[in-house]
Motif scaffolding. Structure first.
Motif, PDB file in Angstrom:
ATOM      1  N   TYR A 144       0.969  -1.303   0.034  1.00 31.21           N
ATOM      2  CA  TYR A 144       0.031  -0.022   0.203  1.00 31.21           C
ATOM      3  C   TYR A 144       0.884   1.191   0.105  1.00 31.21           C
ATOM      4  O   TYR A 144       1.994   1.189   0.751  1.00 31.21           O
ATOM      5  N   GLN A 145       0.498   2.139  -0.823  1.00 37.58           N
ATOM      6  CA  GLN A 145       1.180   3.538  -0.641  1.00 37.58           C
ATOM      7  C   GLN A 145       0.473   4.439   0.312  1.00 37.58           C
ATOM      8  O   GLN A 145      -0.736   4.501   0.075  1.00 37.58           O
ATOM      9  N   CYS A 169      -3.325   3.563   0.127  1.00 40.11           N
ATOM     10  CA  CYS A 169      -3.694   3.354  -1.374  1.00 40.11           C
ATOM     11  C   CYS A 169      -3.147   2.017  -2.183  1.00 40.11           C
ATOM     12  O   CYS A 169      -2.035   1.950  -1.902  1.00 40.11           O
ATOM     13  N   HIS A 170      -3.913   1.381  -2.986  1.00 39.43           N
ATOM     14  CA  HIS A 170      -3.497   0.637  -3.778  1.00 39.43           C
ATOM     15  C   HIS A 170      -4.407   0.362  -5.063  1.00 39.43           C
ATOM     16  O   HIS A 170      -5.204  -0.297  -5.250  1.00 39.43           O
ATOM     17  N   VAL A 193      -8.991  12.187  -7.173  1.00 33.98           N
ATOM     18  CA  VAL A 193     -10.149  12.165  -6.473  1.00 33.98           C
ATOM     19  C   VAL A 193     -10.027  10.992  -5.649  1.00 33.98           C
ATOM     20  O   VAL A 193     -10.078   9.742  -6.120  1.00 33.98           O
ATOM     21  N   GLU A 194     -10.357  10.893  -4.270  1.00 34.13           N
ATOM     22  CA  GLU A 194      -9.953   9.778  -3.570  1.00 34.13           C
ATOM     23  C   GLU A 194     -11.321   9.529  -2.922  1.00 34.13           C
ATOM     24  O   GLU A 194     -11.090   8.451  -1.986  1.00 34.13           O
ATOM     25  N   GLN A 208     -11.346   5.708  -2.326  1.00 33.52           N
ATOM     26  CA  GLN A 208     -10.549   5.275  -3.255  1.00 33.52           C
ATOM     27  C   GLN A 208      -9.517   4.147  -2.435  1.00 33.52           C
ATOM     28  O   GLN A 208      -8.768   3.204  -2.882  1.00 33.52           O
ATOM     29  N   TRP A 209      -9.146   4.424  -1.205  1.00 29.64           N
ATOM     30  CA  TRP A 209      -8.191   3.887  -0.499  1.00 29.64           C
ATOM     31  C   TRP A 209      -8.789   2.695   0.400  1.00 29.64           C
ATOM     32  O   TRP A 209     -10.150   2.394  -0.015  1.00 29.64           O
ATOM     33  N   HIS A 210      -8.098   2.020   1.338  1.00 31.18           N
ATOM     34  CA  HIS A 210      -8.592   0.820   2.028  1.00 31.18           C
ATOM     35  C   HIS A 210      -8.656   1.128   3.512  1.00 31.18           C
ATOM     36  O   HIS A 210      -7.567   0.880   4.193  1.00 31.18           O
ATOM     37  N   PRO A 211      -9.793   1.619   3.831  1.00 29.95           N
ATOM     38  CA  PRO A 211     -10.066   2.036   5.384  1.00 29.95           C
ATOM     39  C   PRO A 211      -9.949   0.688   6.338  1.00 29.95           C
ATOM     40  O   PRO A 211      -9.989   0.804   7.363  1.00 29.95           O
TER      41      PRO A 211
END
Length: 228
Positions: A144-145, A169-170, A193-194, A208-211
């Motif tokens: 993940y970034q 993020c990935h 846009v995330e 868009q990210w991984h919570p």
């Protein structure tokens, strides 16, 4: 009673013990996050999700995974859009539409955010590295970034997370044309846009990210609370 939270799943070839067969899969972090927030996770198998199942749920989480088939938004697949799961697209679009019809509390994650945008009439950027001045959002397999997102004042996301948040993020794709019903509510430092949300619904938030990764599960807590 704990609210029933449906979570969409992967359908992939998988190996364990002496078996190497198609399997219904979900990273445990999703179910753990829902359970930790007070929900009862219900895994929804790809290819076997009907609107009658969604009608029994109190909330829906659309998980991450493979690229959405560009045919769904009227584009040919680009050279970097190679891992597609049409059966999963079909199954999750049915679940999404059933949830939207019922105004079911909805949390869409990564691919889930992209699919929600497509379901409502938007399209996607098929490969972010092709976009000038875009930073790294996918650092490679299994990684993940870390990024910091800025949230829109007055948005649901701003209320839940504050003006900024550190996220994992990935993703190599992103939203292109944003569906009319959705409003951007968070951006990465490079302007991608995330997050988007649908104003006027009980709870309709897409990130868009991984919570589910890490210890910050405030989005899951808010989703479960809305489902209760």
């Amino acid at each position: 009673m704990r609210p029933l939270i449906g979570i969409t799943t992967y359908r992939e070839q998988a190996r364990w013990g002496t078996w190497d067969v198609p399997a219904i899969l979900l990273p445990a972090a999703y179910a753990d996050a829902v359970a930790g927030a007070g929900g009862e996770p219900v895994l929804l198998p790809t290819g076997a999700i009907g609107s009658e199942v969604v009608a029994r749920l109190d909330g829906l989480v659309v998980s991450g995974g493979a690229d959405v088939d560009p045919a769904r938004y009227g584009q040919p697949a680009g050279p970097r859009t190679t891992v597609l799961r049409p059966e999963r697209d079909e199954s999750e679009l049915l679940a999404l539409r059933a949830a939207l019809d019922r105004d079911l509390p909805l949390l869409a994650i990564c691919r889930g955010m992209q699919l929600l945008n497509v379901a409502l009439g938007g399209d996607l950027v098929q490969h972010l590295p092709d976009v000038e001045d875009t930073g790294i959002h996918d650092p490679g397999p299994g990684r993940y970034q870390g990024r910091e997102v800025r949230t829109e004042p007055g948005s649901e996301l701003h209320r839940l997370l504050g003006p900024t948040a550190a996220v994992a993020c990935h993703h190599h794709q992103a939203l292109g044309r944003i569906a009319p019903e959705l409003t951007p509510s968070a951006w990465a430092e490079d302007g991608v846009v995330e997050a988007v949300e649908a104003v006027g619904r009980r709870f309709c938030l897409a990130v868009q990210w991984h919570p589910e990764e890490g210890l910050d599960h405030r989005l899951f807590a808010a989703h479960v609370a809305a489902a209760g």
